[in-house]
Design a protein around this motif. Structure first.
Motif, PDB file in Angstrom:
ATOM      1  N   UNK A 159       0.821  -1.206   0.000  1.00 12.70           N
ATOM      2  CA  UNK A 159       0.000   0.000   0.000  1.00 12.70           C
ATOM      3  C   UNK A 159       0.858   1.260   0.000  1.00 12.70           C
ATOM      4  N   UNK A 160       1.976   1.221   0.748  1.00 13.51           N
ATOM      5  CA  UNK A 160       2.886   2.365   0.737  1.00 13.51           C
ATOM      6  C   UNK A 160       3.506   2.534  -0.649  1.00 13.51           C
ATOM      7  N   UNK A 161       3.875   1.422  -1.270  1.00 12.72           N
ATOM      8  CA  UNK A 161       4.465   1.492  -2.613  1.00 12.72           C
ATOM      9  C   UNK A 161       3.445   2.026  -3.617  1.00 12.72           C
ATOM     10  N   UNK A 162       2.194   1.576  -3.531  1.00 16.93           N
ATOM     11  CA  UNK A 162       1.155   2.059  -4.441  1.00 16.93           C
ATOM     12  C   UNK A 162       0.971   3.565  -4.299  1.00 16.93           C
ATOM     13  N   UNK A 163       0.947   4.051  -3.063  1.00 15.19           N
ATOM     14  CA  UNK A 163       0.789   5.486  -2.821  1.00 15.19           C
ATOM     15  C   UNK A 163       1.976   6.260  -3.369  1.00 15.19           C
ATOM     16  N   UNK A 164       3.174   5.767  -3.070  1.00 17.54           N
ATOM     17  CA  UNK A 164       4.381   6.476  -3.485  1.00 17.54           C
ATOM     18  C   UNK A 164       4.534   6.488  -5.006  1.00 17.54           C
ATOM     19  N   UNK A 165       4.290   5.350  -5.645  1.00 17.15           N
ATOM     20  CA  UNK A 165       4.432   5.304  -7.101  1.00 17.15           C
ATOM     21  C   UNK A 165       3.410   6.220  -7.779  1.00 17.15           C
ATOM     22  N   UNK A 166       2.206   6.291  -7.221  1.00 21.04           N
ATOM     23  CA  UNK A 166       1.237   7.217  -7.788  1.00 21.04           C
ATOM     24  C   UNK A 166       1.770   8.644  -7.731  1.00 21.04           C
ATOM     25  N   UNK A 167       2.346   9.024  -6.596  1.00 19.72           N
ATOM     26  CA  UNK A 167       2.858  10.386  -6.457  1.00 19.72           C
ATOM     27  C   UNK A 167       4.037  10.646  -7.397  1.00 19.72           C
ATOM     28  N   UNK A 168       4.715   9.589  -7.820  1.00 19.77           N
ATOM     29  CA  UNK A 168       5.781   9.709  -8.815  1.00 19.77           C
ATOM     30  C   UNK A 168       5.227   9.664 -10.250  1.00 19.77           C
ATOM     31  N   UNK A 169       3.899   9.488 -10.402  1.00 21.47           N
ATOM     32  CA  UNK A 169       3.312   9.405 -11.734  1.00 21.47           C
ATOM     33  C   UNK A 169       3.428   8.038 -12.365  1.00 21.47           C
ATOM     34  N   UNK A 170       3.521   6.992 -11.544  1.00 17.13           N
ATOM     35  CA  UNK A 170       3.698   5.633 -12.060  1.00 17.13           C
ATOM     36  C   UNK A 170       2.550   4.740 -11.607  1.00 17.13           C
ATOM     37  N   UNK A 171       2.385   3.636 -12.327  1.00 17.27           N
ATOM     38  CA  UNK A 171       1.397   2.655 -11.902  1.00 17.27           C
ATOM     39  C   UNK A 171       2.007   1.739 -10.848  1.00 17.27           C
ATOM     40  N   UNK A 172       1.193   0.822 -10.335  1.00  9.39           N
ATOM     41  CA  UNK A 172       1.636  -0.086  -9.285  1.00  9.39           C
ATOM     42  C   UNK A 172       1.797  -1.482  -9.859  1.00  9.39           C
ATOM     43  N   UNK A 173       3.003  -2.018  -9.886  1.00 12.89           N
ATOM     44  CA  UNK A 173       3.188  -3.378 -10.407  1.00 12.89           C
ATOM     45  C   UNK A 173       2.655  -4.413  -9.427  1.00 12.89           C
ATOM     46  N   UNK A 174       2.425  -5.648  -9.885  1.00 10.47           N
ATOM     47  CA  UNK A 174       1.960  -6.700  -8.977  1.00 10.47           C
ATOM     48  C   UNK A 174       2.920  -6.873  -7.798  1.00 10.47           C
ATOM     49  N   UNK A 175       2.343  -6.993  -6.599  1.00  7.77           N
ATOM     50  CA  UNK A 175       3.114  -7.165  -5.375  1.00  7.77           C
ATOM     51  C   UNK A 175       4.071  -5.994  -5.131  1.00  7.77           C
ATOM     52  N   UNK A 176       3.868  -4.890  -5.843  1.00  7.29           N
ATOM     53  CA  UNK A 176       4.724  -3.731  -5.670  1.00  7.29           C
ATOM     54  C   UNK A 176       6.088  -3.848  -6.310  1.00  7.29           C
ATOM     55  N   UNK A 177       6.312  -4.893  -7.125  1.00  3.49           N
ATOM     56  CA  UNK A 177       7.629  -5.125  -7.709  1.00  3.49           C
ATOM     57  C   UNK A 177       7.514  -5.203  -9.231  1.00  3.49           C
ATOM     58  N   UNK A 178       8.198  -4.348  -9.964  1.00  6.36           N
ATOM     59  CA  UNK A 178       8.144  -4.426 -11.433  1.00  6.36           C
ATOM     60  C   UNK A 178       8.554  -5.789 -11.966  1.00  6.36           C
ATOM     61  N   UNK A 179       9.511  -6.442 -11.322  1.00  9.15           N
ATOM     62  CA  UNK A 179       9.972  -7.755 -11.795  1.00  9.15           C
ATOM     63  C   UNK A 179       8.883  -8.816 -11.697  1.00  9.15           C
ATOM     64  N   UNK A 180       7.872  -8.582 -10.854  1.00  8.92           N
ATOM     65  CA  UNK A 180       6.814  -9.583 -10.672  1.00  8.92           C
ATOM     66  C   UNK A 180       5.956  -9.747 -11.920  1.00  8.92           C
TER      67      UNK A 180
END
Length: 450
Positions: free
Chosen positions: A1-22
């Protein structure tokens, strides 16, 4: 949830499990879905338990290192407000709307375990006392909630114990972030979920919680329930209920509840620096969901947009950026259980009809007690005026669809509507909305603390 919030504020989407490699794991998950259910359960158990850390490593954790990593997630810019406190999916969307950061009070420290069966809570309660003692000695501002849930976390619990820790003080990393990024006179929102749960005191600042928010109420874990007996029989356990250590009090619920000790430290910090403190108090994790959904609907109307598409999220299946890009109204549910289905039904009863319903379902691998069936979900989806659909879940394999955690974003991207990401909603507009509509949410309170 913290990663989803932070990535949104950076203008990015949220990858699965918060990890782009996922994202690369989706083909493997689709292939694994073709296996028999027993093998899928084993894969789920191994994969979900892989994040657990050995006791020695967990005992050496310095919570300030984790706090520093959390604040590094966020853009280092000026904010009119920041949220601190309880974890909550609807809160992620509130932060996205307001363009502000969220600093969690509760953190999950997954602990490797191999020798405590899920159905033996009496063995679990003291299994890691030495690790707990070392962790708390090293981190005097934490309260430890050792949570053991053989119902929803059955597969993960074969390999992982759930240590959840709650901060009682802001600490240096959070304080530095706040003083470096907050505007003069900014607002500190305290997100306070008042949900509590029976617990057993293990030692000072260490409690054991048997069961968790989801398909069963606390007394149903302990007092026996025909559904529990059938569930145990399914796994070859010759009992009618779990034998658990007696509870000797209540504590903030391990995963979602707010530890009040943090409030005094936040208020003192705010007074020193000239910030305001507002308490956002709610009695259940899902109590915020109708408020945030209606806020988005109101906001879309203010922007001259349609607000006829409801996105029903589930646990960690959430995506704030694509929610706004597709013009969806976000409604977050805790888990795909009866309590969540009933809460959603009440929201639909009390709202103007939506043309489109998109339903995500987090799959935890087993038909746990209190799980909502596919037919029950279908009935809710029929409430859409035009169409209701499952989003990113293979209902033939629910609740053991291994690909669901990777596929939900694809389902969002398939929605044809596109809208620009708006400027953040000013705080005064949130205040206006709550002043006009707050009476509709009797289980949510916003009040000034200082």
């Amino acid at each position: 949830m913290a990663i989803a919030t932070a990535r949104f504020l950076h203008g990015r989407d949220t990858p699965p499990l918060g990890r782009p490699s996922a994202r690369a794991l989706l083909p493997l998950a689709i292939a694994a879905n073709r296996l028999p259910i027993g093998l899928r359960e084993t894969i789920y158990s191994v994969a979900s338990g892989a994040e657990a850390r050995p006791p020695g490593r967990l005992a050496a954790v310095d919570i300030e290192d984790i706090a520093a990593a959390i604040v590094r997630l966020y853009p280092q810019r000026r904010y009119p407000a920041v949220v601190l406190g309880s974890s909550n999916g609807a809160l992620v969307h509130l932060c996205a709307a307001l363009g502000i950061a969220w600093l969690p009070q509760t953190l999950l420290l997954p602990l490797r375990q191999r020798h405590v069966p899920p159905d033996e809570p009496m063995r679990a309660v003291h299994a890691f006392n030495d690790t707990a003692r070392a962790l708390l000695t090293r981190n005097p501002d934490l309260v430890l909630h050792h949570m053991h849930d053989p119902n929803q976390d059955r597969l993960t619990s074969h390999r992982m114990a759930y240590f959840r820790v709650k901060r009682t003080r802001l600490g240096p990393a959070y304080e530095r972030f706040l003083t470096n990024t907050l505007d003069t006179g900014a607002v500190l929102f305290l997100a306070e979920c008042t949900r509590r749960w029976p617990t057993t005191q293990v030692s000072e600042r260490h409690v054991f919680q048997f069961g968790a928010v989801g398909g069963l109420e606390p007394h149903q874990y302990r007092d026996g329930d025909p559904r529990v007996a059938a569930y145990l029989r399914r796994y070859g356990i010759p009992r009618t209920r779990w034998e658990a250590p007696p509870s000797d009090g209540e504590s903030p619920e391990a995963e979602w509840g707010f530890e009040p000790a943090l409030r005094d430290d936040v208020i003192a910090f705010a007074r020193r620096h000239g910030y305001q403190v507002r308490r956002l108090i709610f009695n259940d994790p899902e109590a915020l969901s109708p408020l945030v959904a209606d806020l988005y609907r109101w906001w879309y109307a203010e922007r001259g947009m349609p607000s006829n598409r409801l996105l029903i999220e589930s646990f960690i299946l959430l995506e704030p950026r694509w929610t706004l890009l597709t013009g969806c109204v976000p409604y977050w549910s805790v888990f795909p259980v009866q309590h969540s289905a009933e809460a959603l039904a009440r929201y639909l009863d009390e709202s103007d009809t939506y043309d489109f319903l998109h339903l995500m379902l987090f799959c935890h691998g087993v038909e746990s007690v209190g799980l909502t069936t596919v037919d029950q979900w279908r009935t809710l989806l029929q409430r859409a005026r035009v169409t209701g659909m499952f989003a990113g879940v293979d209902i033939r394999r629910y609740p053991s669809d291994l690909a669901a955690v990777f596929s939900y974003q694809r389902a969002l991207r398939a929605i044809p509507a596109r809208y620009p990401i708006p400027e953040p909603l000013p705080l005064h507009m949130f205040d206006t909305f709550f002043a006009q509509h707050g009476h509709r949410y009797p289980n949510v309170t916003v009040e000034t603390a200082n």
